[in-house]
Scaffold this motif. Structure first.
Motif, PDB file in Angstrom:
ATOM      1  N   CYS A 138       0.825  -1.203   0.000  1.00  0.00           N
ATOM      2  CA  CYS A 138       0.000   0.000   0.000  1.00  0.00           C
ATOM      3  C   CYS A 138       0.861   1.256   0.000  1.00  0.00           C
ATOM      4  O   CYS A 138       0.488   2.270  -0.536  1.00  0.00           O
ATOM      5  N   ARG A 139       2.055   1.152   0.592  1.00  0.00           N
ATOM      6  CA  ARG A 139       2.919   2.338   0.572  1.00  0.00           C
ATOM      7  C   ARG A 139       3.580   2.545  -0.778  1.00  0.00           C
ATOM      8  O   ARG A 139       3.960   3.660  -1.119  1.00  0.00           O
ATOM      9  N   ALA A 140       3.715   1.460  -1.532  1.00  0.00           N
ATOM     10  CA  ALA A 140       4.325   1.590  -2.851  1.00  0.00           C
ATOM     11  C   ALA A 140       3.452   2.453  -3.756  1.00  0.00           C
ATOM     12  O   ALA A 140       3.948   3.088  -4.677  1.00  0.00           O
ATOM     13  N   ILE A 141       2.156   2.493  -3.473  1.00  0.00           N
ATOM     14  CA  ILE A 141       1.248   3.267  -4.318  1.00  0.00           C
ATOM     15  C   ILE A 141       1.649   4.738  -4.325  1.00  0.00           C
ATOM     16  O   ILE A 141       1.725   5.375  -5.365  1.00  0.00           O
ATOM     17  N   LEU A 142       1.949   5.270  -3.137  1.00  0.00           N
ATOM     18  CA  LEU A 142       2.377   6.664  -3.058  1.00  0.00           C
ATOM     19  C   LEU A 142       3.895   6.777  -2.976  1.00  0.00           C
ATOM     20  O   LEU A 142       4.431   7.843  -2.748  1.00  0.00           O
ATOM     21  N   ARG A 143       4.566   5.670  -3.134  1.00  0.00           N
ATOM     22  CA  ARG A 143       6.027   5.592  -3.030  1.00  0.00           C
ATOM     23  C   ARG A 143       6.531   6.184  -1.712  1.00  0.00           C
ATOM     24  O   ARG A 143       7.497   6.934  -1.667  1.00  0.00           O
ATOM     25  N   ILE A 144       5.843   5.848  -0.628  1.00  0.00           N
ATOM     26  CA  ILE A 144       6.340   6.213   0.703  1.00  0.00           C
ATOM     27  C   ILE A 144       6.988   4.970   1.277  1.00  0.00           C
ATOM     28  O   ILE A 144       6.412   4.274   2.106  1.00  0.00           O
ATOM     29  N   LEU A 145       8.181   4.677   0.807  1.00  0.00           N
ATOM     30  CA  LEU A 145       8.845   3.439   1.221  1.00  0.00           C
ATOM     31  C   LEU A 145      10.118   3.787   1.975  1.00  0.00           C
ATOM     32  O   LEU A 145      10.649   4.878   1.820  1.00  0.00           O
ATOM     33  N   PRO A 146      10.596   2.861   2.800  1.00  0.00           N
ATOM     34  CA  PRO A 146      11.900   3.081   3.423  1.00  0.00           C
ATOM     35  C   PRO A 146      12.947   3.346   2.341  1.00  0.00           C
ATOM     36  O   PRO A 146      12.790   2.907   1.198  1.00  0.00           O
ATOM     37  N   ARG A 147      14.019   4.055   2.702  1.00  0.00           N
ATOM     38  CA  ARG A 147      14.901   4.533   1.667  1.00  0.00           C
ATOM     39  C   ARG A 147      15.583   3.416   0.872  1.00  0.00           C
ATOM     40  O   ARG A 147      15.863   3.564  -0.303  1.00  0.00           O
ATOM     41  N   ARG A 192      -8.051   9.104 -13.686  1.00  0.00           N
ATOM     42  CA  ARG A 192      -8.802  10.213 -13.100  1.00  0.00           C
ATOM     43  C   ARG A 192      -9.225  11.147 -14.220  1.00  0.00           C
ATOM     44  O   ARG A 192      -8.405  11.551 -15.033  1.00  0.00           O
ATOM     45  N   ASP A 193     -10.497  11.453 -14.287  1.00  0.00           N
ATOM     46  CA  ASP A 193     -11.036  12.332 -15.321  1.00  0.00           C
ATOM     47  C   ASP A 193     -10.556  11.934 -16.709  1.00  0.00           C
ATOM     48  O   ASP A 193     -10.133  12.772 -17.507  1.00  0.00           O
ATOM     49  N   GLY A 194     -10.578  10.670 -16.990  1.00  0.00           N
ATOM     50  CA  GLY A 194     -10.181  10.220 -18.319  1.00  0.00           C
ATOM     51  C   GLY A 194      -8.683  10.226 -18.560  1.00  0.00           C
ATOM     52  O   GLY A 194      -8.216   9.820 -19.611  1.00  0.00           O
ATOM     53  N   GLN A 195      -7.918  10.711 -17.572  1.00  0.00           N
ATOM     54  CA  GLN A 195      -6.468  10.667 -17.725  1.00  0.00           C
ATOM     55  C   GLN A 195      -5.924   9.523 -16.902  1.00  0.00           C
ATOM     56  O   GLN A 195      -6.539   9.116 -15.931  1.00  0.00           O
ATOM     57  N   SER A 196      -4.765   9.015 -17.303  1.00  0.00           N
ATOM     58  CA  SER A 196      -4.165   8.045 -16.406  1.00  0.00           C
ATOM     59  C   SER A 196      -2.754   8.486 -16.039  1.00  0.00           C
ATOM     60  O   SER A 196      -1.992   8.976 -16.871  1.00  0.00           O
ATOM     61  N   LEU A 197      -2.470   8.349 -14.761  1.00  0.00           N
ATOM     62  CA  LEU A 197      -1.173   8.739 -14.222  1.00  0.00           C
ATOM     63  C   LEU A 197      -0.424   7.479 -13.825  1.00  0.00           C
ATOM     64  O   LEU A 197      -0.948   6.666 -13.073  1.00  0.00           O
ATOM     65  N   ASN A 198       0.775   7.334 -14.338  1.00  0.00           N
ATOM     66  CA  ASN A 198       1.568   6.188 -13.925  1.00  0.00           C
ATOM     67  C   ASN A 198       2.372   6.580 -12.690  1.00  0.00           C
ATOM     68  O   ASN A 198       3.379   7.280 -12.776  1.00  0.00           O
ATOM     69  N   LEU A 199       1.911   6.125 -11.523  1.00  0.00           N
ATOM     70  CA  LEU A 199       2.528   6.578 -10.267  1.00  0.00           C
ATOM     71  C   LEU A 199       3.947   6.055 -10.097  1.00  0.00           C
ATOM     72  O   LEU A 199       4.745   6.640  -9.375  1.00  0.00           O
ATOM     73  N   THR A 200       4.253   4.931 -10.738  1.00  0.00           N
ATOM     74  CA  THR A 200       5.599   4.374 -10.551  1.00  0.00           C
ATOM     75  C   THR A 200       6.661   5.174 -11.285  1.00  0.00           C
ATOM     76  O   THR A 200       7.812   5.194 -10.892  1.00  0.00           O
ATOM     77  N   SER A 201       6.270   5.853 -12.389  1.00  0.00           N
ATOM     78  CA  SER A 201       7.300   6.562 -13.146  1.00  0.00           C
ATOM     79  C   SER A 201       7.162   8.075 -13.013  1.00  0.00           C
ATOM     80  O   SER A 201       7.927   8.819 -13.604  1.00  0.00           O
ATOM     81  N   LEU A 202       6.193   8.507 -12.230  1.00  0.00           N
ATOM     82  CA  LEU A 202       5.966   9.936 -12.055  1.00  0.00           C
ATOM     83  C   LEU A 202       7.159  10.583 -11.348  1.00  0.00           C
ATOM     84  O   LEU A 202       7.752   9.988 -10.463  1.00  0.00           O
ATOM     85  N   GLY A 203       7.486  11.806 -11.757  1.00  0.00           N
ATOM     86  CA  GLY A 203       8.576  12.526 -11.098  1.00  0.00           C
ATOM     87  C   GLY A 203       8.200  12.866  -9.662  1.00  0.00           C
ATOM     88  O   GLY A 203       7.018  12.953  -9.327  1.00  0.00           O
ATOM     89  N   GLU A 204       9.215  13.085  -8.840  1.00  0.00           N
ATOM     90  CA  GLU A 204       8.994  13.331  -7.413  1.00  0.00           C
ATOM     91  C   GLU A 204       8.067  14.533  -7.189  1.00  0.00           C
ATOM     92  O   GLU A 204       7.158  14.491  -6.381  1.00  0.00           O
ATOM     93  N   ARG A 205       8.296  15.598  -7.984  1.00  0.00           N
ATOM     94  CA  ARG A 205       7.514  16.811  -7.793  1.00  0.00           C
ATOM     95  C   ARG A 205       6.038  16.599  -8.160  1.00  0.00           C
ATOM     96  O   ARG A 205       5.133  17.023  -7.436  1.00  0.00           O
ATOM     97  N   GLN A 206       5.809  15.854  -9.248  1.00  0.00           N
ATOM     98  CA  GLN A 206       4.416  15.597  -9.642  1.00  0.00           C
ATOM     99  C   GLN A 206       3.743  14.646  -8.656  1.00  0.00           C
ATOM    100  O   GLN A 206       2.568  14.767  -8.361  1.00  0.00           O
ATOM    101  N   LEU A 207       4.535  13.719  -8.142  1.00  0.00           N
ATOM    102  CA  LEU A 207       3.982  12.766  -7.179  1.00  0.00           C
ATOM    103  C   LEU A 207       3.504  13.506  -5.930  1.00  0.00           C
ATOM    104  O   LEU A 207       2.477  13.162  -5.342  1.00  0.00           O
ATOM    105  N   ARG A 208       4.255  14.559  -5.567  1.00  0.00           N
ATOM    106  CA  ARG A 208       3.861  15.356  -4.411  1.00  0.00           C
ATOM    107  C   ARG A 208       2.486  15.975  -4.605  1.00  0.00           C
ATOM    108  O   ARG A 208       1.753  16.186  -3.644  1.00  0.00           O
TER     109      ARG A 208
END
Lengths: 590, 342
Positions: free
Chosen positions: A48-57, A70-86
């Motif tokens: 469940c933490r991998a979803i938001l990439r809140i994992l131990p270092r 979301r709204d017809g768009q899809s976001l790939n959370l695994t490859s999203l940049g750190e800033r966008q993930l925030r």
């Protein structure tokens, strides 16, 4: 329908080790609840933490994709940049954690911590954010939102803190809420209310919910989809109802069998024979005074126990059940002589059936030594109740050394024999506790308590830190040695389902008072007291046909002033414990 | 309001503590047999200089050294009239230094303020260096940033201060033309404070600040790093990340606030440690601080001088702890609310 979130072939590993989450697949539709079920070490939390990439270092996502639609768009959370993930965290996907005590910063006001979400994601002004936060506080059930806004976390109870966490997660109206064991640290009635709140909010906002839990009862009460995990792999997944009704995978079946539950159809049990009592508590009260810290105000008196009368027949198990703060642990400590009762109270211990009783709080030196041999304790947390610097051998033989029993080799033999008794092997004597799992450590604690051949063991929540399947084994072990060696247990627990299984007599405590007392069968068949009813109603059972009855919980779990007239009590007026039928006592005005 | 009350209460306890300290200081200084004057009189008698004896006897009377110890104490503090009426610490009369044959206030005079200045500069240096480096080392733990700062830190801890002083002296003079020794250009000594004098003092301060502060800074940095690492493992950090905070904002708002408490509490300990720790440095660098004076005074049983210096250090310590206590109450609601019903 496009799913809200889909997880495909997810693998996560630490450092260079083998992956601890392997090939996990699941998807979640908008507005649905998915339960991620497993025991400790199953990888459910890492998933469940991998979803938001809140994992131990040192953990990395090795492979797989996690997609948020979301709204017809899809976001790939695994490859999203750190800033966008925030921008996703706390905004579209938010999280609630297990320990509400520690998940909030102790140094910042609740309002500040919750509003922060809006400052971060909505660029809200201070006053604008505050208005929205107050609305959310009201929605999650704070009686006085303004006051909560100004409070620090340590000023709130556990349940209220978890409500604050929920408010923090909900305030930005996310599409998906991930709740990691959100109710594990809470009392059972609070758990029922918090679960009810989460479900309500979900219905209102239509968000998806991923609920990580070890408790099949919680699953049965909340989930539409279930994913069962074990050692990093998915064992079984699918819609909740068929899966819960007829689990297909052996591991799921095993989990079901291990889950303790209150019997669906209890039968009244005959009252307990009380002719040979090993332990007797007569009118035991305990009052602590809390310093007010000011010379102008008087100290506050806290009544931890009020007029407790309990009898434990030899060879039986007496369970004291209650929530945190009910006084159950204080009662146990008094029974063991670790604490003195207020004047007037008395604890009697009969070492043998025909012998004279010993008054536990007024013993000679010799009596005390004998009592300490005969009465032992098993503690709640097997991780902190064994010294990490002592070998198993030393930990086990220490009680014998203290009492000067046996020679070195005799003690050693006895320790080895005892390890076998508790289901471990005799060659583990040279190991240190860290080499054992939680369940094995609890076996060690039991072995240590057994070393002196006691006749009475006080078990203080001995299974609440353990996984369900391990809990099952420990309970079996406790029953087994009780019957084999004719032991008597004083069993402290917050869990009615555990007690249902092991106890011969149950005393339900609330605010230092025993409110109802009966053999478990009678208690579950015909609970009289609103608080007992609330406890039973709040207990999540893995049976999908027996949902938590929030109405009953709300009736009984509130303060004693809110109970029906017959049961109401205040600081000064307390109804007496009345025997309504043989062996069934209820505290009520008759 | 609550804080004001607490501050007043803290101030009152500080005064009380100071009183107790004064008793202890006085008693301890008088523990060794004899005093400066009786030693001197014995010496003078032995060498037959009777004129000196008369003066010493006069001083004995003048400073009430011929009276009971408790009376001496009362007169010293100024609770009781001495031969010249009330003239003790409370009245601003610090006594007479027999060794230097001058009033204590004259000897101590300027060096008192220079001591405070040097040590405040060193404390500021410690915090300014340790805070960012410690946080950085924790946030980037087990990377080259961490290892480098740890290495430099251990070097700073392991190098004896006076050695560092000599090295800095040499290179500072060679490459940066920093002045050697002293806290100001000799031309300004004894001159009233002015713009040029202040500038001279500031330039002279650079090397001593660095020398005195380095080991404290590296120790504090390592402790801050350890504390931060502890805090970074706590669930509330996870909560903050899950909210979508940026790492730098998260670090400074949450874990640093919690990890910071011990450092605020340290202010009180830092001051006396630096005053007594910098004696050797002061000797090597020729700083006109109070350290070397204390050393001489203790060696020669110059009781009023040493008692005054000790009282001064005690006052610094107590003020430091008071400041840190009040700051802690301001910073940490858990302490602030501890006395109140939850």
């Amino acid at each position: 329908m496009t799913p809200l979130l889909s997880v495909e072939n997810l693998s996560v590993g630490f450092g260079k080790d083998e992956a601890i989450v392997r090939d996990v697949n699941f998807s979640l539709n908008p507005g649905e609840t998915l339960a991620l079920v497993g025991e400790s070490g199953s990888g459910k939390t890492v998933t469940c933490r991998a979803i938001l990439r809140i994992l131990p270092r040192n953990a990395q996502i090795r492979s797989g994709t996690i997609t948020l639609h979301r709204d017809g768009q899809s976001l790939n959370l695994t490859s999203l940049g750190e800033r966008q993930l925030r921008d996703v965290r706390g905004n579209q996907v938010s999280m609630i954690f297990q320990e509400p005590m520690r998940s909030l910063s102790p140094l910042h006001r609740i309002g500040n911590q919750v509003s922060e979400v809006l400052w971060l994601h909505r660029d809200a002004s201070e006053s604008n954010a505050k208005r929205q936060v107050l609305d959310t506080f009201e929605r999650v059930g704070f009686p006085d939102p303004e006051r909560a806004y100004r409070s620090y976390p340590f000023e709130l109870s556990g349940g209220m803190r978890q409500r604050a966490m929920i408010a923090m997660a909900m305030v930005a109206k996310p599409d998906l809420l991930i709740a990691d064991e959100p109710t594990t640290a809470l009392d059972v009635t609070t758990q029922a209310q918090v679960l009810g709140l989460i479900k309500d909010l979900q219905r209102e906002t239509g968000m998806g919910l991923i609920l990580v839990t070890h408790d099949l009862g919680v699953v049965a009460n909340t989930a539409e989809q279930v994913v069962v995990m074990h050692r990093g792999r998915v064992m079984e997944s699918g819609p909740a109802e068929p899966l819960l009704r007829s689990p297909a995978h052996p591991y799921t079946k095993q989990l079901f069998n291990a889950a303790p539950s209150i019997p669906a159809e209890a039968k009244p049990a005959p009252p307990l024979q009380e002719d040979d009592l090993i332990l007797q508590m007569k009118g035991v009260s305990k009052t602590y005074s809390m310093r007010s810290g000011s010379a102008w105000r008087s100290d506050t008196l806290i009544h931890a126990c009020r007029g407790i009368d309990l009898n434990l027949p030899r060879g039986k198990t007496l369970a004291i059940v209650g929530e945190s703060g009910s006084g159950k642990t204080t009662a146990a400590r008094i029974a063991l002589g670790a604490e003195a009762p207020d004047p007037g109270g008395q604890v009697l211990f009969r070492p043998d059936p025909n012998g004279a009783p010993i008054t536990v709080h007024d013993m000679t030196r010799a009596q005390r030594t004998a009592f300490q041999r005969a009465a032992q304790m098993v503690f709640q947390d097997p991780y902190s109740s064994l010294s990490p610097r002592m070998r198993v051998l030393d930990a086990l033989t220490e009680p014998l050394e203290i009492h000067g029993i046996g020679t070195r080799s005799e003690r050693r033999e006895r320790a080895a024999a005892m390890l076998q008794q508790v289901g471990l092997s005799g060659d583990m004597l040279q190991r240190y506790p860290h080499a054992f799992s939680g369940g094995q450590r609890q076996r060690l604690s039991i072995a240590r308590a057994m070393m002196l051949n006691p006749s009475l063991i006080v078990c203080d929540e001995p299974t609440s830190a353990l996984d369900v399947s391990v809990q099952e084994q420990i309970l079996t072990l406790l029953e087994d040695i009780r019957d084999r060696m004719n032991l008597s247990y004083l069993f402290i627990s917050h869990d009615l389902a555990v007690v249902a299984r092991i106890a011969d007599e149950v005393a339900v405590m609330r605010q230092g008072l025993v409110v109802e007392q009966a053999p478990p069968g009678t208690l579950f068949y015909n609970p009289k007291h609103p608080y007992t009813k609330a406890l039973i109603a709040a207990q999540p059972t893995p049976d999908i046909d027996r949902p938590i009855d929030l109405r009953l919980v709300a009736l009984g779990a509130g303060s004693p002033e809110s109970w029906p007239d017959a049961f109401r009590f205040s600081q000064t007026v307390v109804p007496s414990l009345t025997e309504l039928e043989p062996g069934h006592k209820v505290r009520c005005h008759v | 309001m609550l804080i004001l009350r607490y501050a007043i209460y803290r101030f009152a306890t500080m005064l009380l503590t100071l009183l107790v300290v004064s008793v202890m200081v006085f008693v301890i200084i008088n523990l060794p047999p004899g005093d400066y004057l009786s030693n001197q009189i014995a010496e003078l008698r032995a060498s037959g200089q009777d004129a000196g004896v008369a003066k010493a006897e006069f001083l004995r009377k003048e400073y009430a050294l011929d009276r009971q110890l408790w009376e001496q104490y009362m007169i010293w503090v100024g609770f009781m009239p001495g031969p010249n009426g009330f003239a003790g610490l409370v009245q601003g009369n610090f006594g007479w230094s027999f060794e230097f044959d001058r009033p204590v206030s004259e000897i101590v005079g300027e060096s008192l303020w220079l001591t405070v200045l040097v040590n405040l500069a060193a404390v500021l240096f410690v915090y300014m260096v340790a805070l960012p480096l410690g946080v950085l080392a924790a946030a980037k733990s087990k990377t080259w940033v961490d290892y480098t700062s740890a290495f430099v830190g251990y070097l700073g801890l392991a190098t004896p201060n006076f050695l560092l002083a000599l090295i800095l002296f040499y290179y500072g003079h060679k490459y940066f033309d920093l002045p050697i020794g002293g806290l100001m250009d000799p031309a300004y000594e004894g001159q009233p404070m002015g713009w040029d004098k202040a500038r001279s003092i500031l330039i002279h301060l650079i090397v001593p600040t660095f020398v005195i502060g380095t080991s404290g800074a590296s120790a504090m940095m390592q402790r801050l790093r350890a504390n931060m690492l502890d805090e970074l493992g706590k669930p509330y950090v996870e909560t903050a990340i899950a909210k979508g905070m940026s790492p730098s904002r998260m670090l400074t708002k949450y874990p640093l606030r919690v990890a910071f408490n011990p450092f605020v509490a340290d202010i009180g300990n830092l001051l006396p440690a630096m005053v007594s720790g910098s004696v050797l440095v002061s000797v090597v660098l020729g700083l006109q601080t109070i350290g070397p004076t204390l050393l001489t005074a203790l060696k020669t049983q110059d009781q009023f001088l040493s008692a005054f210096v000790l009282m001064f250090v005690a006052l610094l310590t107590l003020m430091g702890t008071m400041i840190s206590d009040v700051l802690l109450v301001l910073l940490d609601p858990r302490i602030r609310y501890a006395g109140r019903d939850a």
